[in-house]
Design a protein around this motif. Structure first.
Motif, short mmCIF file in Angstrom:
data_model
loop_
_atom_site.label_atom_id
_atom_site.label_comp_id
_atom_site.label_asym_id
_atom_site.label_seq_id
_atom_site.Cartn_x
_atom_site.Cartn_y
_atom_site.Cartn_z
N ASP A 193 0.82 -1.21 0.00
CA ASP A 193 0.00 0.00 0.00
C ASP A 193 0.85 1.26 0.00
O ASP A 193 0.55 2.23 -0.70
CB ASP A 193 -0.94 -0.01 1.21
CG ASP A 193 -2.03 -1.08 1.10
OD1 ASP A 193 -2.27 -1.56 -0.03
OD2 ASP A 193 -2.60 -1.45 2.14
N ALA A 194 1.94 1.25 0.76
CA ALA A 194 2.83 2.41 0.79
C ALA A 194 3.52 2.61 -0.55
O ALA A 194 3.81 3.75 -0.94
CB ALA A 194 3.85 2.24 1.91
N ALA A 195 3.76 1.52 -1.26
CA ALA A 195 4.49 1.61 -2.54
C ALA A 195 3.69 2.31 -3.62
O ALA A 195 4.27 2.80 -4.60
CB ALA A 195 4.86 0.20 -3.02
N GLN A 196 2.37 2.36 -3.47
CA GLN A 196 1.53 2.88 -4.56
C GLN A 196 1.79 4.35 -4.87
O GLN A 196 1.48 4.82 -5.96
CB GLN A 196 0.05 2.67 -4.22
CG GLN A 196 -0.34 1.22 -3.99
CD GLN A 196 0.19 0.29 -5.07
OE1 GLN A 196 -0.10 0.46 -6.25
NE2 GLN A 196 0.99 -0.69 -4.67
N ALA A 197 2.37 5.08 -3.93
CA ALA A 197 2.63 6.50 -4.15
C ALA A 197 3.89 6.74 -4.97
O ALA A 197 4.09 7.86 -5.46
CB ALA A 197 2.73 7.23 -2.81
N ARG A 198 4.71 5.73 -5.12
CA ARG A 198 5.96 5.92 -5.86
C ARG A 198 5.66 6.01 -7.35
O ARG A 198 4.94 5.18 -7.90
CB ARG A 198 6.92 4.77 -5.57
CG ARG A 198 8.36 5.11 -5.98
CD ARG A 198 9.35 4.25 -5.24
NE ARG A 198 10.72 4.72 -5.47
CZ ARG A 198 11.31 5.67 -4.75
NH1 ARG A 198 10.65 6.23 -3.76
NH2 ARG A 198 12.55 6.04 -5.02
N PRO A 199 6.20 7.00 -8.06
CA PRO A 199 5.87 7.19 -9.48
C PRO A 199 6.05 5.94 -10.33
O PRO A 199 5.20 5.64 -11.17
CB PRO A 199 6.80 8.32 -9.90
CG PRO A 199 7.01 9.12 -8.65
CD PRO A 199 7.06 8.10 -7.55
N ALA A 200 7.14 5.20 -10.12
CA ALA A 200 7.38 4.02 -10.94
C ALA A 200 6.28 2.98 -10.75
O ALA A 200 5.96 2.22 -11.67
CB ALA A 200 8.74 3.41 -10.60
N VAL A 201 5.70 2.94 -9.56
CA VAL A 201 4.62 2.00 -9.27
C VAL A 201 3.30 2.54 -9.80
O VAL A 201 2.56 1.84 -10.51
CB VAL A 201 4.53 1.73 -7.75
CG1 VAL A 201 3.35 0.82 -7.43
CG2 VAL A 201 5.84 1.14 -7.23
N ALA A 202 2.99 3.79 -9.48
CA ALA A 202 1.71 4.37 -9.86
C ALA A 202 1.50 4.41 -11.36
O ALA A 202 0.37 4.28 -11.85
CB ALA A 202 1.60 5.78 -9.28
N ARG A 203 2.57 4.57 -12.11
CA ARG A 203 2.45 4.71 -13.56
C ARG A 203 2.43 3.39 -14.31
O ARG A 203 2.29 3.37 -15.54
CB ARG A 203 3.59 5.59 -14.08
CG ARG A 203 3.49 7.04 -13.63
CD ARG A 203 4.72 7.84 -14.00
NE ARG A 203 5.04 7.69 -15.41
CZ ARG A 203 6.20 8.07 -15.96
NH1 ARG A 203 7.15 8.59 -15.18
NH2 ARG A 203 6.42 7.91 -17.25
N THR A 204 2.55 2.27 -13.59
CA THR A 204 2.59 0.97 -14.26
C THR A 204 1.55 0.00 -13.70
O THR A 204 1.69 -1.22 -13.87
CB THR A 204 3.99 0.33 -14.12
OG1 THR A 204 4.31 0.20 -12.73
CG2 THR A 204 5.05 1.17 -14.82
N VAL A 205 0.50 0.52 -13.07
CA VAL A 205 -0.53 -0.35 -12.49
C VAL A 205 -1.16 -1.20 -13.59
O VAL A 205 -1.57 -0.66 -14.63
CB VAL A 205 -1.60 0.50 -11.79
CG1 VAL A 205 -2.75 -0.38 -11.31
CG2 VAL A 205 -1.00 1.25 -10.61
#
Length: 210
Positions: free
Chosen positions: A185-197
């Motif tokens: 859940d904390a990782a979702q704010a990282r750009p690399a994560v958010a942009r590749t959902v």
């Protein structure tokens, strides 16, 4: 360079996140490709037809996640590289465990995409048991402070959990695993994560994993 990927592939997502995290978007262009398709734009570059595939400027096609990460790491200074080296055996072992879990879930998911009469209950049971066993071990590791560094193991773990969250919902990975849930859940704010959902979806219509 061109990085061929499929939006639903957790393997390709690791490479896509690495490109963003390493600041390589000006050098590596992401290009979507269809899989298991005889007319795929990927096949002239890589007859294996799997993603991620990184095509270098000279036409060399590098496939498989770890090999692609190795090449991407070579484009940045050593301190920023994502793959753990032999001097970090525990981090390297963690990365391998996550990929092992992902491989098992890939087999499980592939069975569920088959028509029901073609599925192997034994394979499904084996991979479901493996998924529980490995994610329980990953939960213990995360609870002890593991995966604190945003290295290849961290990105692979986020990709694994993200795949289960949105595309392999047959596995209730959050149950009894609060450390993994908090990390994810904390990782979702990282750009690399958010942009590749990845897109949602499961079943016979779901795109192949790689």
């Amino acid at each position: 360079m061109r990085l061929f990927h499929s939006p639903g592939s957790p393997y390709a997502r690791i490479a896509r996140m690495a490109v963003i995290e390493l600041g390589l978007e000006d050098r590596v262009v992401a290009e979507e490709a269809t899989l298991r398709d005889p007319s795929s734009v990927l096949l002239p570059h890589n007859p294996v037809g799997r993603v991620p595939t990184l095509v270098l400027d000279d036409g060399t096609a590098i496939t498989e996640t770890t090999a692609v990460l190795t090449m991407l790491d070579s484009l940045v200074e050593p301190a920023r590289r994502l793959l753990p080296g032999p001097e970090k055996p525990r981090a390297l072992a963690a990365y391998g465990r996550v990929l092992g879990a992902l491989d098992g879930i890939a087999v499980w998911n592939r069975e569920l995409r088959r028509p029901e009469h073609e599925r192997s209950p034994g394979v499904i049971a084996l991979e479901a048991l493996r998924a529980v066993r490995v994610t329980d071990a990953l939960e213990q590791e995360a609870a002890r402070g593991g995966f604190a560094a945003r290295d290849a193991g961290w990105f692979a773990l986020v990709s694994l959990l993200g795949y289960c969250e949105r595309r392999h919902t047959a596995f209730a990975w959050r149950q009894g695993r609060p450390a993994l849930a908090a990390l994810f859940d904390a990782a979702q704010a990282r750009p690399a994560v958010a942009r590749t959902v990845p897109p949602t979806g499961m079943g016979s219509a779901a795109p192949p994993l790689r």
